[in-house]
Design an enzyme around this catalytic site. Structure first.
Site: not given
Ligand code: XMP
Ligand code: MG
Length: 177
Positions: A43-44, A99, A103, A131, A153, A159, A165
């Site tokens: 959803k982000g 996206e 992360d 990140k 964050v 979220d 959100r």
């Molecule tokens: P990866 O680790 O697969 O993760 O790159 C990506 C997804 O993890 C969630 N994510 C976060 N969501 N704050 C959030 O609200 C954060 O700091 C964060 N870090 C990772 C997010 O859904 C992302 O698509």
């Molecule tokens: Mg996401």
């Protein structure tokens, strides 16, 4: 009830807007004459997608996919699943993935593999935030908005437990103590 976690401002509305303006300028430079499909990752990315595409000056289509990740004691063994897949065919199309945050890179890496198998003409990644300190697999971000520190964050689509959100700014979620 959980106590209300503390939030500290990381990026203001103005900083987010400036980043999105810059990304739109880059896309408006690279995509004229093309007719890309922008694929938002739910959803982000919904808020970012909405604000970004208003600034784009070329014809485009919008699609969404939804992924989920679960299991795996170690992060890198996490299983990622497509919960809501693509309806539109993308074979031979220019595809741009939108996206919210990269992360570890596992989610987007999985998604890019899933999309690549459908043989798009091109496949690029646009991320509002990155990140990099947490990366487990290499990811090329073709269009990047903002780099975030090694913190959780929230806001502007991101979220914590489905909350926050709706915040128009991006905040660091401070650990409770
Ligand atoms: P990866 O680790 O697969 O993760 O790159 C990506 C997804 O993890 C969630 N994510 C976060 N969501 N704050 C959030 O609200 C954060 O700091 C964060 N870090 C990772 C997010 O859904 C992302 O698509
Ligand atoms: Mg996401």
């Amino acid at each position: 009830m959980n106590p209300q976690p503390k939030l500290s401002l990381l990026f203001s509305r103005q900083e987010i807007e400036a980043a999105i303006n810059r990304l739109a300028a880059e896309l408006n430079r690279d995509y004229p004459g093309k007719y890309p499909i922008l694929i938002g990752v739910l959803k982000g990315s919904f808020m970012f997608m909405a604000d970004l595409i208003k600034l784009l000056e070329f014809p485009l289509e919008v699609e969404f996919v939804r992924l989920s990740s679960y299991g795996g004691g170690k992060k890198s063994s996490r299983k990622i699943k497509v919960v809501q897949g693509l309806h539109a065919p993308i074979k031979g199309r220019d595809v741009l993935v939108i996206e919210d945050i990269i992360d570890t890179g596992l989610t987007v890496n999985f998604l890019l593999d899933y999309l690549r198998r459908k043989k798009p003409a091109s496949l690029k990644l646009c991320a509002l935030t990155d990140k990099p300190s947490r990366r487990e697999v290499p990811v090329t971000i073709d269009y990047l908005g903002l780099t975030v520190p090694n913190e959780f964050v929230v806001g502007y689509g991101l979220d914590w437990d489905e909350k926050f959100r709706n915040l128009p700014e991006i905040y660091v979620l401070e650990s409770e103590d």
